[in-house]
Design a protein around this motif. Structure first.
Motif, PDB file in Angstrom:
ATOM      1  N   GLU A 259       0.941  -1.130  -0.110  1.00  0.00           N
ATOM      2  CA  GLU A 259       0.025   0.086  -0.019  1.00  0.00           C
ATOM      3  C   GLU A 259       0.805   1.318   0.011  1.00  0.00           C
ATOM      4  O   GLU A 259       0.410   2.207  -0.744  1.00  0.00           O
ATOM      5  CB  GLU A 259      -0.873   0.228   1.388  1.00  0.00           C
ATOM      6  CG  GLU A 259      -1.990  -1.126   1.284  1.00  0.00           C
ATOM      7  CD  GLU A 259      -1.401  -2.521   1.956  1.00  0.00           C
ATOM      8  OE1 GLU A 259      -0.139  -2.447   2.222  1.00  0.00           O
ATOM      9  OE2 GLU A 259      -2.146  -3.364   1.863  1.00  0.00           O
ATOM     10  N   VAL A 260       1.916   1.147   0.897  1.00  0.00           N
ATOM     11  CA  VAL A 260       2.873   2.503   0.902  1.00  0.00           C
ATOM     12  C   VAL A 260       3.595   2.561  -0.283  1.00  0.00           C
ATOM     13  O   VAL A 260       3.608   3.694  -0.736  1.00  0.00           O
ATOM     14  CB  VAL A 260       3.608   2.588   2.358  1.00  0.00           C
ATOM     15  CG1 VAL A 260       4.786   3.466   2.225  1.00  0.00           C
ATOM     16  CG2 VAL A 260       2.943   2.370   3.541  1.00  0.00           C
ATOM     17  N   THR A 261       4.154   1.518  -0.778  1.00  0.00           N
ATOM     18  CA  THR A 261       4.763   1.398  -2.069  1.00  0.00           C
ATOM     19  C   THR A 261       4.073   2.143  -3.163  1.00  0.00           C
ATOM     20  O   THR A 261       4.367   2.897  -3.958  1.00  0.00           O
ATOM     21  CB  THR A 261       5.433   0.154  -2.095  1.00  0.00           C
ATOM     22  OG1 THR A 261       6.265  -0.169  -1.505  1.00  0.00           O
ATOM     23  CG2 THR A 261       6.277   0.014  -3.755  1.00  0.00           C
ATOM     24  N   GLU A 262       2.654   1.843  -3.129  1.00  0.00           N
ATOM     25  CA  GLU A 262       1.884   2.086  -4.392  1.00  0.00           C
ATOM     26  C   GLU A 262       1.873   3.647  -4.227  1.00  0.00           C
ATOM     27  O   GLU A 262       1.653   4.415  -5.310  1.00  0.00           O
ATOM     28  CB  GLU A 262       0.513   1.666  -4.462  1.00  0.00           C
ATOM     29  CG  GLU A 262       0.565   0.112  -4.826  1.00  0.00           C
ATOM     30  CD  GLU A 262      -1.082  -0.560  -4.958  1.00  0.00           C
ATOM     31  OE1 GLU A 262      -1.949   0.053  -4.201  1.00  0.00           O
ATOM     32  OE2 GLU A 262      -0.944  -1.706  -5.291  1.00  0.00           O
ATOM     33  N   ILE A 263       1.565   4.300  -3.190  1.00  0.00           N
ATOM     34  CA  ILE A 263       1.374   5.584  -2.832  1.00  0.00           C
ATOM     35  C   ILE A 263       2.738   6.352  -3.553  1.00  0.00           C
ATOM     36  O   ILE A 263       2.690   7.473  -4.124  1.00  0.00           O
ATOM     37  CB  ILE A 263       1.016   6.183  -1.480  1.00  0.00           C
ATOM     38  CG1 ILE A 263      -0.392   5.471  -1.240  1.00  0.00           C
ATOM     39  CG2 ILE A 263       1.213   7.651  -1.321  1.00  0.00           C
ATOM     40  CD1 ILE A 263      -0.806   5.712   0.117  1.00  0.00           C
ATOM     41  N   LEU A 264       3.884   6.035  -2.971  1.00  0.00           N
ATOM     42  CA  LEU A 264       5.031   6.544  -3.304  1.00  0.00           C
ATOM     43  C   LEU A 264       5.481   6.454  -4.903  1.00  0.00           C
ATOM     44  O   LEU A 264       5.817   7.229  -5.064  1.00  0.00           O
ATOM     45  CB  LEU A 264       6.367   5.897  -2.346  1.00  0.00           C
ATOM     46  CG  LEU A 264       6.150   6.045  -1.137  1.00  0.00           C
ATOM     47  CD1 LEU A 264       7.334   5.328  -0.267  1.00  0.00           C
ATOM     48  CD2 LEU A 264       6.537   7.494  -0.710  1.00  0.00           C
ATOM     49  N   SER A 265       5.208   5.312  -5.354  1.00  0.00           N
ATOM     50  CA  SER A 265       5.295   5.100  -6.870  1.00  0.00           C
ATOM     51  C   SER A 265       4.513   6.077  -7.570  1.00  0.00           C
ATOM     52  O   SER A 265       5.025   6.593  -8.587  1.00  0.00           O
ATOM     53  CB  SER A 265       5.036   3.807  -7.228  1.00  0.00           C
ATOM     54  OG  SER A 265       5.749   2.948  -6.573  1.00  0.00           O
ATOM     55  N   ALA A 266       3.313   6.385  -7.050  1.00  0.00           N
ATOM     56  CA  ALA A 266       2.437   7.260  -7.855  1.00  0.00           C
ATOM     57  C   ALA A 266       2.769   8.767  -7.672  1.00  0.00           C
ATOM     58  O   ALA A 266       2.895   9.364  -8.827  1.00  0.00           O
ATOM     59  CB  ALA A 266       1.010   7.053  -7.281  1.00  0.00           C
ATOM     60  N   CYS A 267       3.367   9.180  -6.509  1.00  0.00           N
ATOM     61  CA  CYS A 267       3.789  10.548  -6.395  1.00  0.00           C
ATOM     62  C   CYS A 267       5.083  10.822  -6.870  1.00  0.00           C
ATOM     63  O   CYS A 267       5.285  11.756  -7.434  1.00  0.00           O
ATOM     64  CB  CYS A 267       3.937  10.788  -4.699  1.00  0.00           C
ATOM     65  SG  CYS A 267       2.484  10.804  -3.984  1.00  0.00           S
ATOM     66  N   TRP A 268       5.894   9.642  -7.126  1.00  0.00           N
ATOM     67  CA  TRP A 268       7.312   9.902  -7.749  1.00  0.00           C
ATOM     68  C   TRP A 268       7.535   9.369  -9.075  1.00  0.00           C
ATOM     69  O   TRP A 268       8.421   9.292  -9.758  1.00  0.00           O
ATOM     70  CB  TRP A 268       8.148   9.247  -7.061  1.00  0.00           C
ATOM     71  CG  TRP A 268       8.576   9.549  -5.537  1.00  0.00           C
ATOM     72  CD1 TRP A 268       8.638  10.985  -5.162  1.00  0.00           C
ATOM     73  CD2 TRP A 268       9.366   8.872  -4.653  1.00  0.00           C
ATOM     74  NE1 TRP A 268       9.038  11.098  -3.792  1.00  0.00           N
ATOM     75  CE2 TRP A 268       9.611  10.049  -3.678  1.00  0.00           C
ATOM     76  CE3 TRP A 268      10.005   7.548  -4.364  1.00  0.00           C
ATOM     77  CZ2 TRP A 268      10.355   9.594  -2.209  1.00  0.00           C
ATOM     78  CZ3 TRP A 268      10.502   7.263  -3.169  1.00  0.00           C
ATOM     79  CH2 TRP A 268      10.484   8.468  -2.045  1.00  0.00           C
ATOM     80  N   SER A 269       6.217   9.234  -9.824  1.00  0.00           N
ATOM     81  CA  SER A 269       6.195   9.245 -11.341  1.00  0.00           C
ATOM     82  C   SER A 269       6.880   9.905 -11.981  1.00  0.00           C
ATOM     83  O   SER A 269       7.153  11.398 -11.762  1.00  0.00           O
ATOM     84  CB  SER A 269       4.674   9.222 -11.858  1.00  0.00           C
ATOM     85  OG  SER A 269       4.720   8.954 -13.349  1.00  0.00           O
ATOM     86  N   SER A 270       7.805   9.486 -12.889  1.00  0.00           N
ATOM     87  CA  SER A 270       8.794  10.302 -13.888  1.00  0.00           C
ATOM     88  C   SER A 270       8.163  11.326 -14.649  1.00  0.00           C
ATOM     89  O   SER A 270       8.645  12.382 -14.913  1.00  0.00           O
ATOM     90  CB  SER A 270       9.682   9.376 -14.594  1.00  0.00           C
ATOM     91  OG  SER A 270       8.972   8.559 -15.525  1.00  0.00           O
ATOM     92  N   GLU A 271       6.747  11.010 -14.979  1.00  0.00           N
ATOM     93  CA  GLU A 271       6.032  11.956 -15.932  1.00  0.00           C
ATOM     94  C   GLU A 271       5.092  12.519 -14.900  1.00  0.00           C
ATOM     95  O   GLU A 271       4.390  12.090 -14.259  1.00  0.00           O
ATOM     96  CB  GLU A 271       5.482  11.295 -17.136  1.00  0.00           C
ATOM     97  CG  GLU A 271       6.334  10.504 -17.898  1.00  0.00           C
ATOM     98  CD  GLU A 271       7.135  11.364 -18.557  1.00  0.00           C
ATOM     99  OE1 GLU A 271       6.829  12.488 -18.870  1.00  0.00           O
ATOM    100  OE2 GLU A 271       8.352  10.871 -18.932  1.00  0.00           O
TER     101      GLU A 271
END
Length: 306
Positions: A259-271
């Protein structure tokens, strides 16, 4: 420099003077000037901006930021109380935050933060930032040092003022790119790729999506108590962030659970267009596991250095 008398405007039409002896010591030095603790109808924070108030372009930019402050009133956003609009002394007066910065909380009191508390802090930041974005206000300098935490309440400070930094530094610029410790960790890749000694801070491509990226870093700090890639030199960080290579490694090493990883991945998207706004982020945070439920991974718990 002697502390000036300030004529403070509560609105664009009315003003009141603050004698110099009501300004106490400097609390912090920012990119754009100094914050004094002062007394004016109670304790206040007085942000004195080190810009040329006689320069009409600078004054216009300052007045724009004052207007942004004037239109805000939210429990998770610093309370605007007035401004000094008479050159040469320009200042924004807000309520004084009695708590400590989130930067200090996660590093000095992190062991006291369980997953419910982390979620509540993150939700407050998202709520406050969502409010600012709804008013088309971009923070530009969202970081844990600009978020205060007191009696279970989050207060976001210093939004918009980073836009004044390039004006403050105008005439002090040289061929060296000055990077304060930790600053890179909050900057989205599209900003990092534009950084150079020739580009002023206020010319960098800040956006609502860049604020979301910065929130991702704060959310990471709440989980692990420090910035990502802490021990790497600035040059290496610039390459890793600009190429987005570093994000995948950080998330893999952190091992924080689905769950936490999904949030971080979304916020840190390269685009930037792939990053969520703060409204869906609020929904994602609401769905995080609670302390009384079985967690997907023990990494959700705070681990002390011991």
């Amino acid at each position: 420099m002697d502390t000036p008398n300030l004529r403070i405007q509560r609105t664009m039409a009315t003003s009141v003077s603050i004698p110099a002896d009501t300004l106490d010591s400097v609390v912090v030095q920012g990119h754009w000037g100094k914050v004094h603790r002062g007394r004016w109808h109670g304790e206040v924070a007085i942000r004195l901006l080190e810009i040329d108030g006689n320069n009409q372009d600078h004054l216009k930019l300052f007045k724009k930021e004052v207007m942004n402050y004037r239109q805000t009133r939210h429990e998770n956003v610093i309370l605007f109380m007035g401004a000094c609009m008479a050159p040469p002394h320009l200042a924004i007066i807000t309520s004084f935050c009695q708590g400590v910065t989130l930067y200090s909380v996660v590093r000095e009191r992190g062991h006291m933060l369980d997953i419910n508390k982390i979620r509540q802090i993150a939700q407050d930041i998202v709520t406050g930032m969502g409010y600012l974005h709804a008013k088309n206000i971009i923070h530009k300098d969202l970081k844990s040092k600009n978020v205060f935490y007191d009696t279970n309440r989050v207060v976001i400070t210093d939004f918009g003022l980073f836009g004044m930094a390039g004006v403050v530094q105008e005439g002090r610029r040289n061929n060296v790119l000055r990077i304060p410790r930790g600053w890179i960790d909050y900057l989205a890749p599209e900003i990092v790729r534009k950084m150079s000694p020739e580009v002023a801070e206020d010319q960098l491509p800040f956006s609502k999506a860049a604020d979301v990226y910065a929130f991702g870093t704060i959310f990471y700090e709440l989980q692990l108590g420090d910035w990502p890639m802490t021990n790497l030199p600035a040059e290496t960080k610039i390459w890793l962030v600009g190429s987005n290579v570093g994000v995948k490694k950080v998330l893999a090493d952190a091992n924080l659970g689905k769950e936490v990883t999904e949030i971080l991945s979304a916020c840190w998207s390269s685009e930037d267009e792939n990053r969520p706004t703060f409204t869906p982020l609020a929904d994602m945070l609401e769905k995080l596991p609670k302390l009384n439920r079985r967690l997907s991974h023990p990494g959700h718990f705070w681990k002390t250095p011991e």
